[in-house]
Scaffold this motif. Structure first.
Motif, short mmCIF file in Angstrom:
data_model
loop_
_atom_site.label_atom_id
_atom_site.label_comp_id
_atom_site.label_asym_id
_atom_site.label_seq_id
_atom_site.Cartn_x
_atom_site.Cartn_y
_atom_site.Cartn_z
N ARG A 631 41.17 42.02 55.84
CA ARG A 631 42.35 41.56 55.11
C ARG A 631 42.06 40.33 54.26
N ASP A 632 40.88 39.80 54.37
CA ASP A 632 40.47 38.63 53.59
C ASP A 632 39.55 39.08 52.46
N ARG A 661 47.83 47.58 48.44
CA ARG A 661 49.18 48.15 48.41
C ARG A 661 49.12 49.65 48.61
N PRO A 666 50.85 45.22 53.40
CA PRO A 666 51.66 44.22 52.70
C PRO A 666 50.78 43.07 52.22
N LEU A 667 51.06 42.59 51.02
CA LEU A 667 50.21 41.55 50.44
C LEU A 667 50.35 40.22 51.18
N ASP A 668 51.43 40.04 51.95
CA ASP A 668 51.53 38.80 52.72
C ASP A 668 50.56 38.76 53.89
N GLN A 669 49.89 39.90 54.15
CA GLN A 669 48.86 39.94 55.18
C GLN A 669 47.45 39.78 54.59
N THR A 671 44.57 37.71 52.46
CA THR A 671 44.08 36.41 51.98
C THR A 671 43.35 36.63 50.66
N GLU A 672 43.86 36.02 49.60
CA GLU A 672 43.27 36.26 48.28
C GLU A 672 41.94 35.53 48.13
#
Length: 700
Positions: A631-632, A661, A666-669, A671-672
């Motif tokens: 997710r990172d 997506r 969900p993008l709140d999960q 890390t950009e």
């Protein structure tokens, strides 16, 4: 080797430029002085600039804006972006198949101290916003440093041959972008308080509130401004589909750079992806350059650009496929065809709806992202900063011009001149110019009654009013609170004098003139035409088209003329039956058979959807890591190298988020990716004070 230079253009003058000789893989070629290596190569019909070290796939130009590294070549032993590097006499250019040898330590020139310069205002970006801000600052005697990474000022204005929309009073509406660029540049250069650095790239905003700049592509300097204005414009979004890395898949800005700035034809047959203003305008520019436009796909049920831009393409004979998407670009060493398909409500291709079209270029125009990294860093480090134009909000260039004017005066006030007033209505005008296309009305055609009538084929609420200022009798009006209303003619059949100014001057080419005085049953219809006169000379009839592209039949061609102050728009007169006279909106340019799909299937490239152009990481590789639980994006970068290339994830970042997506994350999960300086890659020697010119002289 055949040349791809445009010899005749309806808007751009044919200027005899001095030439020079350069070498591509030791073969001598001719280039024009002042053009980039990329343009010179394509002018000589060379489209493959190298092969990627990971998969040996061919590489060509994509953005022509220095934002990616797709066009990298080796020029006199150094890796350079061919879209940014000017060609020089005798330069030897080779494909970037691997890296060049590093110089020996004992051959390096001595290091020098890095200079720090101080300016009240630093403006990054010499496009419409930056130039307009500089003009306001210059009027108040403020000392300004304006830097731009191109070899001339104007930004994207220098690529725009069409007339601008907007307000005639506020932002040059009705004037061509190329002419606006010249006027703004001349005004900026008239102020002694403004210093201009061209071919100079801003690299980073640092914690000590200094900005690193590679001046003239040779010397690294630090600038410490009191105020920073970021007016860097926007970068084009990339799109994921099979075959998207093939040479011939290019951004709209690159296409317009080649065609309108350098007068080079990158292709013969073009297919467009994206129905916003950028894609629609680029299609029209292609037609003017003599390029066949096979079609345009738009994923939404309707094009997002101005309807008058869409109508121009449709009238020329370009089919537009809404609720469709590109499936693949097909070919071996470059684009040879494209496959499209209809999409469902979830924007997924519907099996069995595929169509294949022969083309040698796929133009990507699927939106823009603000280039605002410097602004964000300035805020982080408490450097007083402003942002203008597309770097602040994506809109039309007319909005960027006005945004720059406002920000220029805001900076003057910030520097201690509160007496300087900004007219309150400027902010309202700025918001109007940024507004999106509005309501579309059904076409209301006038009744002929033996006089002269302008027929206004403009049905959409957009910020535009040149037609109201063109009519010398003030008979065309917009009856709404602002310039976003639909114009209409308020005179009777005998009020219009038939001067034709509205026909020749409408930015959307959306006005015709019907004269039924001499022959009420077969009136004369005047139609705007922005293509070479030679394309119609010798013809007795032409095919006329209505606003929706429907064929109205062949009618006699009566004449071709230009009115005073026509600004390179011809007026074509035809004689048509009364029943269709007011419906005529244009003249068909392309025959229907040119745009028909192929009658056989094309085997598409499979599993080659490139996400990271620099490292050639595919969508499948990224999806697999997401499914494994990553997710990172920094971890994904470390494992796959996606985002690790020369562009610093500027082209792949949004696509990776889109893949999350699509995988239901969900993008709140997520890390950009951590954004790292530098903004673009630069030789390490520059940071040691070694001028690239000194190094060249040292090695000579």
């Amino acid at each position: 080797m055949s040349s791809r230079r445009i010899q005749k253009h309806p808007i751009l003058p044919a200027i005899e430029k001095p030439t020079l000789t350069f070498f591509w893989q030791d073969q001598p070629l001719v280039a024009h002085v002042g053009e980039t290596i990329a343009s010179a190569l394509i002018a000589n019909n060379i489209h493959v600039f190298g092969h990627h070290p990971r998969d040996e796939s061919p590489l060509g130009i994509f953005c022509a804006n220095g934002q990616c590294a797709q066009c990298m070549v080796i020029a006199d032993g150094k890796p350079v972006k061919s879209c940014m590097e000017l060609v020089k006499e005798g330069i030897h250019v080779y494909p970037a198949n691997g890296l060049p040898a590093l110089p020996k330590d004992d051959l390096l020139p001595p290091m020098k101290e890095i200079k720090t310069l101080q300016y009240p205002v630093l403006i990054i970006g010499g496009g419409p916003a930056g130039l307009s801000a500089a003009i306001e600052l210059g009027k108040h005697g403020v000392s300004v440093l304006l830097v731009d990474d191109k070899h001339r000022l104007g930004g994207k204005l220098v690529l725009q041959t069409h007339r601008f929309f907007g307000s005639s009073e506020a932002v040059f509406a009705g004037t061509r972008g190329i002419d606006i660029a010249t006027r703004l540049e001349q005004e900026v250069r008239s102020f002694p308080s403004i210093d201009i650095w061209l071919n100079s790239t801003a690299l980073a905003v640092f914690e000590d509130q200094k900005v690193g700049i590679l001046k003239n592509n040779h010397e690294y300097v630090l600038v410490q401004p009191q105020v920073l204005l970021v007016a860097c414009g926007a970068r084009e979004k990339f799109l994921a589909f099979d075959g998207n890395g093939l040479p011939g898949v290019i951004g709209a800005g690159a296409f317009q750079t080649l065609v309108n700035r350098d007068l080079v034809k990158p292709c013969d047959r073009l297919f467009i992806v994206g129905g916003g203003n950028v894609g629609l305008i680029a299609g029209y520019h292609a037609l003017q350059a003599g390029i066949e436009v096979v079609g345009l796909v738009e994923a939404l049920p309707e094009c997002g650009g101005y309807k008058v831009h869409k109508d121009k393409l449709v009238r020329m004979g370009v089919p537009i496929y809404t609720s469709h998407t590109i499936v693949s670009a097909n070919g071996k060493d470059r684009v040879e065809s494209v496959t499209i398909a209809q999409i469902n409500e979830n924007f997924k291709p519907i099996p069995g709806t595929e169509q294949h079209f022969e083309c040698d270029c796929v133009l990507i125009a699927v939106g823009l992202d603000p280039v605002n990294e410097f602004y964000q860093k300035a805020l982080k480090y408490n450097l007083p900063a402003f942002v203008a134009g597309d770097a602040e909000e994506i809109a039309e260039a007319s909005a960027a011009i006005f945004s720059g004017k406002i920000k220029g005066l805001e900076i003057v006030r910030h520097l201690g001149h509160p007496e300087v007033e900004i007219p309150p209505d400027w902010y309202q005008t700025g918001e109007i110019l940024k507004s999106k296309p509005g309501k579309i009305y059904s076409e209301q055609l006038p009744e002929l009654d033996g006089g002269i009538l302008p027929v206004i084929h403009c049905q959409q609420e957009i910020p535009c009013n040149p037609c109201t200022t063109l009519c010398p009798l003030e008979l065309i009006v917009i009856e709404s609170e602002d310039i976003r209303g639909v114009p209409h003619f308020i005179g009777g059949n005998y009020n219009c004098k038939g001067c034709g100014k509205c026909v020749a001057g409408c930015p959307g080419l959306a006005v015709t003139l019907v004269n039924s005085r001499k022959d009420p049953q077969n009136p004369i219809v005047s139609i705007p035409y922005e293509f070479p006169r030679e394309s119609l000379e010798g013809k007795e009839t032409v095919t006329v088209i209505d606003i929706d592209g429907a064929d109205l039949g062949d009618v006699p061609l009566v004449g071709i003329h230009a009115i005073p102050d026509n600004d390179r728009t011809l007026i074509v007169r035809v004689q048509a039956p009364r029943a269709i006279a007011t419906r005529i909106a244009g003249i068909r340019l392309q025959p229907p058979e040119l745009t028909r799909p192929l009658d056989h299937d094309i085997e598409a490239i499979k599993n080659e959807t490139i996400v990271c152009r620099c490292e050639h990481v595919t969508a499948g590789e990224i999806r697999e890591l997401i499914r494994q639980g990553y997710r990172d994006i920094n971890e994904i970068k470390a494992l796959s190298r996606a985002g690790m290339g020369a562009c610093g994830s500027k082209t792949c970042g949004n696509i990776i988020l889109r893949l999350f997506r699509e995988e239901g994350i969900p993008l709140d999960q997520v890390t950009e990716n951590t954004r790292r300086p530098l903004f673009v890659e630069v030789p390490l020697g520059a940071f040691a004070g070694i001028s690239m010119e000194d190094e060249e002289d040292h090695h000579a």
